[in-house]
Design an enzyme around this catalytic site. Structure first.
Site, PDB file in Angstrom:
ATOM      1  N   GLY A  11       0.863  -1.171   0.000  1.00 61.88           N
ATOM      2  CA  GLY A  11       0.000   0.000   0.000  1.00 61.88           C
ATOM      3  C   GLY A  11       0.897   1.218   0.000  1.00 61.88           C
ATOM      4  O   GLY A  11       2.079   1.108   0.267  1.00 61.88           O
ATOM      5  N   CYS A  12       0.383   2.391  -0.322  1.00 63.03           N
ATOM      6  CA  CYS A  12       1.300   3.500  -0.511  1.00 63.03           C
ATOM      7  C   CYS A  12       0.610   4.850  -0.536  1.00 63.03           C
ATOM      8  O   CYS A  12      -0.601   4.940  -0.620  1.00 63.03           O
ATOM      9  CB  CYS A  12       2.020   3.376  -1.849  1.00 63.03           C
ATOM     10  SG  CYS A  12       2.851   1.838  -2.060  1.00 63.03           S
ATOM     11  N   GLY A  13       1.460   5.900  -0.497  1.00 67.17           N
ATOM     12  CA  GLY A  13       0.993   7.248  -0.761  1.00 67.17           C
ATOM     13  C   GLY A  13       1.852   7.840  -1.853  1.00 67.17           C
ATOM     14  O   GLY A  13       3.042   7.527  -1.950  1.00 67.17           O
ATOM     15  N   ARG A  40       0.629   6.636   5.358  1.00 69.80           N
ATOM     16  CA  ARG A  40       0.426   5.771   4.199  1.00 69.80           C
ATOM     17  C   ARG A  40       1.662   4.923   3.922  1.00 69.80           C
ATOM     18  O   ARG A  40       1.656   4.105   3.005  1.00 69.80           O
ATOM     19  CB  ARG A  40       0.079   6.596   2.957  1.00 69.80           C
ATOM     20  CG  ARG A  40      -1.185   7.424   3.098  1.00 69.80           C
ATOM     21  CD  ARG A  40      -1.613   8.017   1.769  1.00 69.80           C
ATOM     22  NE  ARG A  40      -2.170   6.983   0.909  1.00 69.80           N
ATOM     23  CZ  ARG A  40      -3.460   6.641   0.898  1.00 69.80           C
ATOM     24  NH1 ARG A  40      -4.322   7.237   1.683  1.00 69.80           N
ATOM     25  NH2 ARG A  40      -3.879   5.697   0.088  1.00 69.80           N
TER      26      ARG A  40
END
Lengths: 361, 503
Positions: A11-13, A40
């Protein structure tokens, strides 16, 4: 053939800025924007890509390479010397960061492929193709050496750490670029590895990606058919190479490429006028194995622009905004407002519809 | 003639207390197991094949069909059928025939493959709420496309697309000729194919005039007997298939005896009434790959390059190289039939011992075409042992564009896979030409059941895609990363291109 193909999920930003007038700005903005989204990421990977940072070497390919140990560097440089004119070679400028205790050896090279070398002649390759081949070769054949940036007048900076730490480590605020992208990562199944952080780049393409490509298996096999070697243990690599194949090799424009990668549904295609319907039907048929399925939002940078886009049903967030000649894109609105408190326009792009921002003139 | 020493396989029994002597069993049995004895129904259990027609049509539930408990003395080496076949061969001197796919207990790799599903990091998709796409196009795809701007500023295709078969789901009905099955059975399949937006295949028996209305959902086949083949026939359907071989009987031709060639079949096959319809083992104008190329292009010429040409082969040891040659010879579709595939009639010895399973063959072909960079040049149809949607999904993940169904389609018409298709006595009216039997199969009624089956499998396939977190079938196609092998050795895993479970 190996059946032990790997895939990384995370998952990420992400955040991106482009000044359409080409005005160069320091990396401090993108870092500030990204740092707002620290929740994030989990400190196991962050990175930046910047365009316009090496104006004095803009005709040369800038290779950023990480090495696990000196032997890898020796092997790699031996290969580079044989095939490239190395205009400049230097250790990547870094600053000590308390929390980053271990890092690979990172070097950068400004190079131009030699045209008369045997390996090159036999294949009759253009410079770009030869550079791609070099990147594939080093990454797959020289253990412990990773080329993580190979474009002209651009560069990627990435590693294991929070976005602020990586920015300080690479002294991001000292570079000035007209496009910046950044990424903070929340990997869920692989130990943090410097090469696994985003952005992923090839030539001028850079990708930062939040999400998982659930169609990774077939996308990877599709790319392998065209000679790409997927070595970096992550599905984001697939995105980079798909853009390279569709845009650079197959000559599709960026919008058409995005349409192939996150295609409209058949029910929408069936309602189009005849010509467009035929075009879209063929696009889906021919690029079926390139369709990126599963949740993602992606920022795709290239020397002339920045593209943000989502999967076909928008399973990951993406917000875009404009102010004057600047276009912002990020996972969260707050990350944009952190560096641009009052944008003229701010919106959430629809599923599968790319936001394309290009340099003017 | 003395009584056969081959022990009967089944015991048909009638509960004489329940029996109301309505004689429906006599009427329904295509095998003449039952006869009227004046005061009760007589049973010749040697003839029983356990097709269960009598069981279903007995109004009093008075009939049971049991496996004969009398077997030869048990022997771990000499099995029941080893001994029984020798006795039958001793009595007849012939080759024991059989129908349907092999019932031998070879490993079924589909049963050793498990499909992935999403948890947390990638969301699953609910097919009841979100679009879920199964549409599939079969045919040659160019490696890349060129566009130009149309007058309205929208993209206009510059590349000329080769002809494609459009399927609303990745299923097709496998070739079954008129002759091997009844016209009503063919009609049933044709009605279903049209309603479902998929295609059926004529098999090698020509195209009956009653099937013509379904031509936009039909692949016409050209096999070694060339029955019913002329330019009109080639142009009648949406594609043409050259049949080289069949999974159940690789390397073997076919023989429909003259007594099974009444006027209607003779007309369809374009042969005289009562003559044997012989399909030679090889096509007599194809003795090598370049001959195949000539036939492919002869057909393309005859159809003015408007129809994809499919080449059907049996899965044999060297199938990957053969398939590669077929693609390079110009085929738009490669149809691979695994050795568990069905047949109307084949020697048991061939059906049970020649060829390889579809799982291995499909994996090898898909990988080979990718290695050679020509996977886009042809679509792959996998056939021969697809028993459920799970098998279909696994075949697609291994690399098939679509799967072909035959046995499962016949099961919707009443078939119980008794394996006696070759006798022409099918009590369900499927693999028979006897008018009193074929009349039982009402195409309209049974087409609905067949449509139900494909709808059910389509729903199941959408559930699988949703669990995988993808919403288009092309994201499963060839995506072996979404499969894991359970209990398979490393070499088999390598051939299939899948990781073991747990990795």
């Amino acid at each position: 053939m190996s059946h032990n193909f790997h895939k990384d999920i995370s998952g990420c930003g992400l955040a991106g800025i482009i000044n359409k007038d080409g005005k160069r700005i320091s990396g401090s903005s993108i870092s500030k924007s990204l740092c707002l989204m620290n929740d994030r990421g989990n400190g196991l990977g962050a990175g930046y890509a910047a365009y316009g940072i090496y104006p004095e070497y803009k005709e040369l390919y800038a290779f950023h390479i990480m090495y696990d140990e000196p032997a890898c560097q020796r092997d790699t440089e031996e290969y580079l010397k044989k095939n490239y004119r190395i205009e400049k070679k230097e250790p990547m400028p870094t600053a000590p960061v308390e929390s980053i205790t271990i890092s690979p050896m990172i070097w950068r090279y400004f190079v131009k492929p030699l045209s008369e070398k045997a390996e090159r002649d036999a294949a009759d390759l253009r410079d770009d193709d030869f550079v791609v081949r070099t990147v594939m070769k080093i990454n797959s054949e020289i253990g412990g050496a990773y080329v993580f940036s190979s474009g002209k007048n651009m560069g990627a900076f990435k590693g294991v750490g929070m976005p602020g730490e990586i920015a300080r480590f690479f002294r991001i605020e000292e570079y000035e670029g007209y496009i910046w992208t950044g990424h903070t990562r929340f990997p869920t199944n692989t130990p943090g590895w410097w090469g696994g952080a985003h952005p992923f780049t090839l030539l001028d393409w850079s990708i930062v990606h939040n999400g998982e490509i659930s169609s990774y298996g077939i996308n990877k096999r599709y790319l392998e058919m065209y000679g790409y070697k997927l070595t970096l243990l992550t599905d984001t690599e697939v995105v980079t190479y798909l853009f390279d194949l569709l845009v650079r090799k197959h000559g599709l424009d960026v919008l058409t490429a995005c349409t192939a990668l996150a295609s409209p549904f058949w029910k929408n295609i069936d309602d189009l006028q005849e010509d467009e319907k035929n075009a879209m039907t063929a696009l889906r048929m021919v690029y079926a194995s390139a369709l990126m399925n599963g949740p993602f939002s992606i920022l795709f940078g290239h020397s002339k622009g920045l593209v943000g886009f989502n999967d076909r049903i928008k399973l990951r967030p993406l917000v875009a905004a404009t102010k004057g000649k600047t276009v912002y894109m990020a996972s969260e609105e707050s990350a944009i407002r952190e560096i641009c408190p009052s944008p003229e326009k701010i919106w959430a792009p629809r599923a599968g519809e790319p936001v394309i921002a290009e340099l003017e003139g | 003639m003395f009584k056969s020493l081959a022990v009967p396989e089944f015991l048909a029994k009638i509960d004489q207390i329940k029996c109301i002597k309505c004689k429906r069993c006599i009427q329904n049995c295509g095998w003449s197991v039952y006869a009227w004895g004046g005061d009760k129904v007589l049973i010749d259990t040697f003839k029983c094949v356990k097709c269960l027609r009598c069981y279903h049509y007995c109004p009093e539930e008075a009939i049971t069909i049991e496996d004969n408990p009398v077997k030869y003395r048990s022997n771990a080496n000499w099995g029941f059928y080893n001994i029984r076949n020798i006795k039958r061969q001793a009595e007849t001197g012939g080759i024991p025939l059989t129908g349907m796919g092999s019932d031998m207990p070879y490993p079924v790799l589909f049963d050793s493959l498990l499909i992935d599903a999403c948890q947390v990091t990638n969301p699953s998709i609910d097919p009841l709420r979100e679009p879920m796409e199964l549409r599939t196009y079969l045919g040659k795809k160019p490696a890349k496309l060129e566009f130009e701007n149309g007058p309205d500023g929208k993209p206009k295709l510059k590349t000329k697309m080769p002809p494609q078969i459009k399927l609303e789901a990745p299923f097709i009905f496998a070739p079954m000729s008129y002759g091997s099955i009844s016209l009503n059975a063919q009609k049933t399949i044709a009605i279903a194919a049209k309603e479902l937006g998929i295609v059926m295949n004529t098999g090698e028996g020509g195209l009956h005039e009653d099937i013509y209305p379904y031509r936009s959902n039909i692949i016409v086949q050209v096999a070694s007997g060339r029955f019913g083949v002329n330019p009109d026939y080639l142009n009648a359907g949406v594609a043409v298939e050259i049949k080289i071989g069949q999974g159940a009987k690789p390397g073997i031709g076919g023989h429909l005896p003259g007594e099974k060639i009444p006027l209607d079949i003779a007309k369809t096959r374009m042969i005289p009434v009562g003559t044997d319809a012989i399909s030679p083992a090889p096509q007599h104008d194809i003795y090598s790959i370049e001959d195949l190329r000539q036939l492919i292009f002869a057909i393309k010429e005859a159809t003015n390059y408007t129809k994809p040409v499919s080449v059907k082969i049996a899965a044999v040891h060297n199938v990957a190289a053969i398939a590669s040659g077929i693609v390079r010879a110009g085929a738009d579709i490669v149809y691979i039939d695994g050795f568990r595939g069905g047949t109307g009639a084949a020697p048991s010895i061939i059906r049970d011992h020649l060829g390889i399973p579809i799982e291995h063959a499909l994996a090898a072909v898909d990988e080979r075409l990718r290695q050679e960079g020509i996977r886009n040049e042809a679509s792959i149809i996998a056939a021969g042992g697809i028993r459920s949607c799970a098998d279909a999904a696994k075949a697609i993940a291994l690399g098939a564009d679509a799967v072909a169904l035959a046995t499962s389609a016949l099961i919707t018409m009443g078939c119980t896979v008794c394996g006696k298709c070759y006798t022409g006595n099918c009590s369900w009216g499927i693999t028979t030409q006897r008018p009193e039997l074929t009349v039982r199969l009402d195409p309209e009624v049974y087409a609905e059941r067949l449509i139900n089956l494909i709808h059910a499998w389509s729903h199941e396939l959408k559930e699988i895609l949703g669990a995988l977190g993808v919403n288009a079938i092309e994201s499963l196609r060839g995506s072996r990363e979404r499969l894991r092998g359970i209990g398979l050795d490393s070499q088999t895993l390598d051939i299939l291109g899948v990781k073991p479970v747990g990795r």
